[in-house]
Write a protein that holds these residues in place. Sequence first.
Motif, mmCIF file in Angstrom:
data_model
loop_
_atom_site.group_PDB
_atom_site.id
_atom_site.type_symbol
_atom_site.label_atom_id
_atom_site.label_comp_id
_atom_site.label_asym_id
_atom_site.label_seq_id
_atom_site.Cartn_x
_atom_site.Cartn_y
_atom_site.Cartn_z
ATOM 1 N N LEU A 6 -3.267 -146.175 4.156
ATOM 2 C CA LEU A 6 -2.401 -147.097 3.437
ATOM 3 C C LEU A 6 -2.000 -146.541 2.075
ATOM 4 O O LEU A 6 -0.818 -146.538 1.702
ATOM 5 C CB LEU A 6 -3.096 -148.450 3.296
ATOM 6 N N LEU A 7 -2.984 -146.042 1.334
ATOM 7 C CA LEU A 7 -2.702 -145.531 -0.006
ATOM 8 C C LEU A 7 -1.864 -144.261 0.034
ATOM 9 O O LEU A 7 -1.138 -143.970 -0.920
ATOM 10 C CB LEU A 7 -4.006 -145.280 -0.751
ATOM 11 N N ALA A 8 -1.961 -143.513 1.125
ATOM 12 C CA ALA A 8 -1.172 -142.289 1.234
ATOM 13 C C ALA A 8 0.322 -142.597 1.239
ATOM 14 O O ALA A 8 1.136 -141.755 0.847
ATOM 15 C CB ALA A 8 -1.553 -141.525 2.497
ATOM 16 N N ASP A 9 0.700 -143.806 1.686
ATOM 17 C CA ASP A 9 2.111 -144.175 1.764
ATOM 18 C C ASP A 9 2.618 -144.867 0.513
ATOM 19 O O ASP A 9 3.821 -145.071 0.359
ATOM 20 C CB ASP A 9 2.341 -145.097 2.969
ATOM 21 N N VAL A 10 1.715 -145.267 -0.378
ATOM 22 C CA VAL A 10 2.123 -145.997 -1.581
ATOM 23 C C VAL A 10 2.813 -145.044 -2.551
ATOM 24 O O VAL A 10 2.309 -143.961 -2.844
ATOM 25 C CB VAL A 10 0.896 -146.657 -2.256
ATOM 26 N N ASP A 32 -8.677 -139.278 -2.172
ATOM 27 C CA ASP A 32 -9.622 -138.544 -1.325
ATOM 28 C C ASP A 32 -11.070 -138.987 -1.527
ATOM 29 O O ASP A 32 -11.977 -138.431 -0.891
ATOM 30 C CB ASP A 32 -9.508 -137.040 -1.602
ATOM 31 N N SER A 33 -11.286 -139.974 -2.385
ATOM 32 C CA SER A 33 -12.641 -140.442 -2.672
ATOM 33 C C SER A 33 -12.767 -141.904 -2.271
ATOM 34 O O SER A 33 -11.877 -142.717 -2.549
ATOM 35 C CB SER A 33 -12.933 -140.280 -4.174
ATOM 36 N N ALA A 34 -13.875 -142.256 -1.641
ATOM 37 C CA ALA A 34 -14.082 -143.654 -1.238
ATOM 38 C C ALA A 34 -14.072 -144.572 -2.459
ATOM 39 O O ALA A 34 -13.443 -145.641 -2.452
ATOM 40 C CB ALA A 34 -15.394 -143.792 -0.481
ATOM 41 N N LEU A 35 -14.743 -144.170 -3.512
ATOM 42 C CA LEU A 35 -14.752 -144.973 -4.731
ATOM 43 C C LEU A 35 -13.366 -145.031 -5.354
ATOM 44 O O LEU A 35 -12.919 -146.094 -5.800
ATOM 45 C CB LEU A 35 -15.747 -144.384 -5.747
ATOM 46 N N GLY A 36 -12.688 -143.897 -5.372
ATOM 47 C CA GLY A 36 -11.335 -143.863 -5.928
ATOM 48 C C GLY A 36 -10.387 -144.766 -5.167
ATOM 49 O O GLY A 36 -9.567 -145.469 -5.768
ATOM 50 N N ARG A 37 -10.492 -144.771 -3.845
ATOM 51 C CA ARG A 37 -9.630 -145.629 -3.039
ATOM 52 C C ARG A 37 -9.904 -147.096 -3.324
ATOM 53 O O ARG A 37 -8.976 -147.918 -3.380
ATOM 54 C CB ARG A 37 -9.812 -145.311 -1.543
ATOM 55 N N ARG A 38 -11.158 -147.442 -3.499
ATOM 56 C CA ARG A 38 -11.494 -148.832 -3.815
ATOM 57 C C ARG A 38 -10.922 -149.232 -5.175
ATOM 58 O O ARG A 38 -10.430 -150.352 -5.347
ATOM 59 C CB ARG A 38 -13.005 -149.045 -3.773
ATOM 60 N N LEU A 39 -10.973 -148.319 -6.138
ATOM 61 C CA LEU A 39 -10.417 -148.610 -7.461
ATOM 62 C C LEU A 39 -8.897 -148.781 -7.390
ATOM 63 O O LEU A 39 -8.339 -149.719 -7.964
ATOM 64 C CB LEU A 39 -10.776 -147.487 -8.436
ATOM 65 N N ALA A 41 -7.108 -149.617 -4.784
ATOM 66 C CA ALA A 41 -6.816 -150.855 -4.064
ATOM 67 C C ALA A 41 -7.048 -152.071 -4.948
ATOM 68 O O ALA A 41 -6.287 -153.046 -4.897
ATOM 69 C CB ALA A 41 -7.669 -150.940 -2.803
ATOM 70 N N SER A 42 -8.084 -152.014 -5.777
ATOM 71 C CA SER A 42 -8.371 -153.124 -6.681
ATOM 72 C C SER A 42 -7.244 -153.293 -7.697
ATOM 73 O O SER A 42 -6.811 -154.414 -7.976
ATOM 74 C CB SER A 42 -9.698 -152.878 -7.401
ATOM 75 N N TRP A 43 -6.752 -152.193 -8.246
ATOM 76 C CA TRP A 43 -5.635 -152.280 -9.206
ATOM 77 C C TRP A 43 -4.390 -152.863 -8.540
ATOM 78 O O TRP A 43 -3.732 -153.729 -9.099
ATOM 79 C CB TRP A 43 -5.307 -150.895 -9.758
ATOM 80 N N LEU A 44 -4.094 -152.397 -7.322
ATOM 81 C CA LEU A 44 -2.908 -152.895 -6.625
ATOM 82 C C LEU A 44 -3.060 -154.367 -6.253
ATOM 83 O O LEU A 44 -2.102 -155.138 -6.313
ATOM 84 C CB LEU A 44 -2.662 -152.051 -5.368
ATOM 85 N N ALA A 45 -4.289 -154.751 -5.878
ATOM 86 C CA ALA A 45 -4.526 -156.150 -5.496
ATOM 87 C C ALA A 45 -4.354 -157.094 -6.672
ATOM 88 O O ALA A 45 -4.058 -158.281 -6.490
ATOM 89 C CB ALA A 45 -5.921 -156.306 -4.902
ATOM 90 N N ASN A 46 -4.534 -156.583 -7.866
ATOM 91 C CA ASN A 46 -4.353 -157.402 -9.061
ATOM 92 C C ASN A 46 -2.937 -157.301 -9.636
ATOM 93 O O ASN A 46 -2.672 -157.825 -10.716
ATOM 94 C CB ASN A 46 -5.358 -156.984 -10.144
ATOM 95 N N GLY A 47 -2.070 -156.609 -8.923
ATOM 96 C CA GLY A 47 -0.703 -156.430 -9.398
ATOM 97 C C GLY A 47 0.318 -156.578 -8.292
ATOM 98 O O GLY A 47 0.498 -157.677 -7.754
ATOM 99 N N PRO A 48 0.953 -155.487 -7.878
ATOM 100 C CA PRO A 48 2.070 -155.588 -6.919
ATOM 101 C C PRO A 48 1.668 -155.848 -5.476
ATOM 102 O O PRO A 48 2.544 -156.061 -4.637
ATOM 103 C CB PRO A 48 2.744 -154.223 -7.048
ATOM 104 N N ALA A 49 0.382 -155.838 -5.161
ATOM 105 C CA ALA A 49 -0.042 -156.032 -3.765
ATOM 106 C C ALA A 49 -1.037 -157.174 -3.641
ATOM 107 O O ALA A 49 -1.998 -157.103 -2.871
ATOM 108 C CB ALA A 49 -0.640 -154.744 -3.208
ATOM 109 N N MET A 50 -0.823 -158.253 -4.378
ATOM 110 C CA MET A 50 -1.762 -159.377 -4.351
ATOM 111 C C MET A 50 -1.881 -159.989 -2.967
ATOM 112 O O MET A 50 -2.963 -160.359 -2.531
ATOM 113 C CB MET A 50 -1.321 -160.432 -5.373
#
Length: 210
Positions: A6-10, A32-39, A41-50
Amino acid sequence: MSLRALLADVDAGWLEDAGVPLDPALAARARDSALGRRLLASWLANGPAMALLAPDPSRDPDAVRSRWRRPRIDALCRDLGILAHAPPIRAEVRREPVRRLKAALGNSYLLALDQSVWDGRLAPDGLQQAGSGFRAALDAAMSGDDPTPLYAAFDQQGRAELQAWAGRRDPALADWCRLLYPPDATAGATARLPEKPVLRVYTHHETRAA
Protein backbone atom coordinates in the motif's frame (compact mmCIF):
# COMPACT_ATOMS: atom_id res chain seq x y z
CA MET A 1 -3.02 -5.87 5.40
CA SER A 2 0.12 -5.42 3.30
CA LEU A 3 1.36 -2.00 4.37
CA ARG A 4 4.44 -2.46 2.22
CA ALA A 5 2.39 -2.77 -0.97
CA LEU A 6 0.00 0.00 0.00
CA LEU A 7 2.70 2.48 0.98
CA ALA A 8 4.68 1.70 -2.16
CA ASP A 9 1.85 3.27 -4.19
CA VAL A 10 1.42 6.38 -2.03
CA ASP A 11 2.75 9.53 -3.68
CA ALA A 12 5.83 10.79 -1.83
CA GLY A 13 4.25 14.21 -1.43
CA TRP A 14 1.99 12.83 1.31
CA LEU A 15 4.85 11.47 3.39
CA GLU A 16 5.75 14.14 5.92
CA ASP A 17 6.39 14.66 9.59
CA ALA A 18 4.77 17.67 11.27
CA GLY A 19 4.33 19.33 7.90
CA VAL A 20 7.92 18.74 6.76
CA PRO A 21 8.29 16.43 3.70
CA LEU A 22 10.39 13.38 4.38
CA ASP A 23 13.72 13.07 2.67
CA PRO A 24 13.24 10.56 -0.20
CA ALA A 25 16.02 8.30 1.09
CA LEU A 26 14.51 8.32 4.58
CA ALA A 27 11.05 7.58 3.18
CA ALA A 28 12.44 4.64 1.22
CA ARG A 29 14.09 3.23 4.36
CA ALA A 30 10.85 3.70 6.30
CA ARG A 31 8.92 1.73 3.68
CA ASP A 32 11.41 -1.14 4.06
CA SER A 33 11.10 -1.27 7.85
CA ALA A 34 8.17 -2.70 9.81
CA LEU A 35 8.43 0.10 12.35
CA GLY A 36 8.83 2.69 9.63
CA ARG A 37 5.74 1.44 7.83
CA ARG A 38 3.72 1.65 11.03
CA LEU A 39 4.90 5.23 11.58
CA LEU A 40 4.05 6.25 8.00
CA ALA A 41 0.63 4.61 8.26
CA SER A 42 0.01 6.37 11.56
CA TRP A 43 0.85 9.77 10.05
CA LEU A 44 -1.42 9.12 7.06
CA ALA A 45 -4.23 7.87 9.30
CA ASN A 46 -4.13 11.15 11.17
CA GLY A 47 -4.22 13.17 7.96
CA PRO A 48 -5.18 12.39 4.35
CA ALA A 49 -6.07 8.72 4.94
CA MET A 50 -8.32 8.87 8.01
CA ALA A 51 -11.01 6.71 6.41
CA LEU A 52 -8.67 4.29 4.64
CA LEU A 53 -6.29 3.56 7.53
CA ALA A 54 -8.43 4.15 10.61
CA PRO A 55 -8.73 0.93 12.68
CA ASP A 56 -11.75 -1.00 11.45
CA PRO A 57 -11.98 -4.80 11.87
CA SER A 58 -14.67 -4.96 9.17
CA ARG A 59 -12.50 -3.41 6.45
CA ASP A 60 -9.07 -4.19 5.07
CA PRO A 61 -7.41 -1.18 3.41
CA ASP A 62 -5.43 -3.52 1.18
CA ALA A 63 -8.73 -4.70 -0.33
CA VAL A 64 -9.26 -1.17 -1.65
CA ARG A 65 -5.75 -1.13 -3.10
CA SER A 66 -6.15 -4.59 -4.62
CA ARG A 67 -9.47 -3.75 -6.24
CA TRP A 68 -8.48 -0.29 -7.40
CA ARG A 69 -4.93 -0.50 -8.66
CA ARG A 70 -3.41 2.66 -10.11
CA PRO A 71 -4.19 1.87 -13.80
CA ARG A 72 -7.85 1.28 -12.95
CA ILE A 73 -8.09 4.47 -10.92
CA ASP A 74 -6.41 6.32 -13.79
CA ALA A 75 -8.92 4.94 -16.29
CA LEU A 76 -11.89 5.74 -14.05
CA CYS A 77 -10.69 9.31 -13.44
CA ARG A 78 -10.04 9.83 -17.16
CA ASP A 79 -13.60 8.80 -18.05
CA LEU A 80 -15.10 10.93 -15.28
CA GLY A 81 -13.07 13.90 -16.47
CA ILE A 82 -14.19 13.39 -20.05
CA LEU A 83 -17.81 13.14 -18.96
CA ALA A 84 -17.47 16.29 -16.84
CA HIS A 85 -16.37 18.09 -20.03
CA ALA A 86 -19.27 16.69 -22.06
CA PRO A 87 -21.02 20.05 -22.68
CA PRO A 88 -18.07 21.71 -24.48
CA ILE A 89 -17.12 18.44 -26.21
CA ARG A 90 -20.65 18.18 -27.62
CA ALA A 91 -20.58 21.82 -28.64
CA GLU A 92 -17.36 21.38 -30.65
CA VAL A 93 -18.41 20.73 -34.27
CA ARG A 94 -15.37 21.92 -36.24
CA ARG A 95 -14.01 19.12 -38.39
CA GLU A 96 -10.35 19.11 -37.31
CA PRO A 97 -10.95 19.51 -33.55
CA VAL A 98 -13.56 16.73 -33.67
CA ARG A 99 -11.10 14.50 -35.52
CA ARG A 100 -8.44 15.20 -32.90
CA LEU A 101 -10.86 14.52 -30.05
CA LYS A 102 -11.97 11.22 -31.53
CA ALA A 103 -8.37 10.14 -31.99
CA ALA A 104 -7.37 11.17 -28.46
CA LEU A 105 -10.38 9.82 -26.59
CA GLY A 106 -11.16 6.63 -28.49
CA ASN A 107 -14.36 4.98 -27.26
CA SER A 108 -14.60 7.49 -24.41
CA TYR A 109 -15.57 10.11 -26.99
CA LEU A 110 -18.91 8.31 -27.24
CA LEU A 111 -19.26 8.53 -23.46
CA ALA A 112 -19.11 12.32 -23.70
CA LEU A 113 -21.81 12.31 -26.39
CA ASP A 114 -24.17 9.89 -24.62
CA GLN A 115 -26.95 12.00 -23.11
CA SER A 116 -28.45 8.91 -21.49
CA VAL A 117 -25.44 8.88 -19.16
CA TRP A 118 -25.60 12.61 -18.46
CA ASP A 119 -27.71 15.33 -20.02
CA GLY A 120 -24.93 17.86 -19.57
CA ARG A 121 -26.98 20.41 -17.67
CA LEU A 122 -24.84 22.80 -15.65
CA ALA A 123 -25.32 26.12 -13.94
CA PRO A 124 -23.91 29.02 -16.00
CA ASP A 125 -20.75 29.29 -13.88
CA GLY A 126 -20.09 25.54 -14.15
CA LEU A 127 -20.67 25.64 -17.89
CA GLN A 128 -18.27 28.54 -18.27
CA GLN A 129 -15.62 26.80 -16.18
CA ALA A 130 -15.92 23.58 -18.17
CA GLY A 131 -15.80 25.43 -21.47
CA SER A 132 -12.82 27.65 -20.71
CA GLY A 133 -10.70 24.81 -19.35
CA PHE A 134 -11.57 22.58 -22.28
CA ARG A 135 -10.87 25.21 -24.93
CA ALA A 136 -7.48 26.02 -23.41
CA ALA A 137 -6.54 22.34 -23.33
CA LEU A 138 -7.81 21.71 -26.86
CA ASP A 139 -5.96 24.72 -28.27
CA ALA A 140 -2.74 23.59 -26.57
CA ALA A 141 -3.19 20.03 -27.85
CA MET A 142 -3.76 21.20 -31.40
CA SER A 143 -0.95 23.77 -31.47
CA GLY A 144 1.53 21.24 -30.13
CA ASP A 145 0.07 18.30 -32.06
CA ASP A 146 0.03 16.42 -28.75
CA PRO A 147 -3.08 15.30 -26.78
CA THR A 148 -1.25 15.55 -23.43
CA PRO A 149 -2.90 18.87 -22.41
CA LEU A 150 -6.33 17.31 -22.97
CA TYR A 151 -5.44 14.26 -20.93
CA ALA A 152 -4.10 16.45 -18.12
CA ALA A 153 -7.32 18.49 -18.01
CA PHE A 154 -9.55 15.40 -18.05
CA ASP A 155 -7.47 13.56 -15.44
CA GLN A 156 -7.39 16.50 -13.03
CA GLN A 157 -11.14 17.01 -13.28
CA GLY A 158 -11.78 13.29 -13.00
CA ARG A 159 -9.79 13.04 -9.78
CA ALA A 160 -11.84 15.90 -8.33
CA GLU A 161 -15.07 14.17 -9.39
CA LEU A 162 -14.08 10.79 -7.93
CA GLN A 163 -12.85 12.22 -4.64
CA ALA A 164 -16.00 14.32 -4.19
CA TRP A 165 -18.33 11.43 -4.99
CA ALA A 166 -16.41 8.78 -3.05
CA GLY A 167 -16.12 11.17 -0.11
CA ARG A 168 -19.87 10.68 0.30
CA ARG A 169 -20.25 7.07 -0.85
CA ASP A 170 -16.93 5.36 -0.09
CA PRO A 171 -14.54 7.53 1.98
CA ALA A 172 -11.79 4.88 1.94
CA LEU A 173 -11.75 4.98 -1.86
CA ALA A 174 -11.64 8.78 -1.75
CA ASP A 175 -8.57 8.56 0.48
CA TRP A 176 -6.93 6.00 -1.78
CA CYS A 177 -7.52 8.11 -4.87
CA ARG A 178 -6.07 11.12 -3.05
CA LEU A 179 -2.92 9.27 -1.92
CA LEU A 180 -2.05 7.99 -5.39
CA TYR A 181 -1.41 11.49 -6.72
CA PRO A 182 0.52 14.55 -5.52
CA PRO A 183 -1.24 16.74 -2.93
CA ASP A 184 -1.91 19.42 -5.55
CA ALA A 185 -3.30 17.00 -8.14
CA THR A 186 -6.81 18.52 -8.04
CA ALA A 187 -5.79 22.13 -7.44
CA GLY A 188 -8.22 24.46 -9.20
CA ALA A 189 -10.68 21.70 -10.13
CA THR A 190 -14.20 21.69 -8.68
CA ALA A 191 -16.49 18.67 -9.00
CA ARG A 192 -19.59 19.39 -11.06
CA LEU A 193 -21.08 16.03 -12.07
CA PRO A 194 -24.35 14.91 -10.44
CA GLU A 195 -24.45 11.73 -8.40
CA LYS A 196 -26.12 9.45 -10.95
CA PRO A 197 -23.70 9.76 -13.89
CA VAL A 198 -20.70 9.32 -11.59
CA LEU A 199 -22.29 6.17 -10.18
CA ARG A 200 -22.90 4.79 -13.68
CA VAL A 201 -19.31 5.30 -14.77
CA TYR A 202 -18.00 3.99 -11.44
CA THR A 203 -20.18 0.87 -11.67
CA HIS A 204 -18.96 0.18 -15.19
CA HIS A 205 -15.32 0.33 -14.10
CA GLU A 206 -16.00 -1.60 -10.89
CA THR A 207 -17.57 -4.41 -12.91
CA ARG A 208 -14.52 -4.53 -15.15
CA ALA A 209 -12.24 -4.55 -12.10
CA ALA A 210 -14.16 -7.45 -10.58
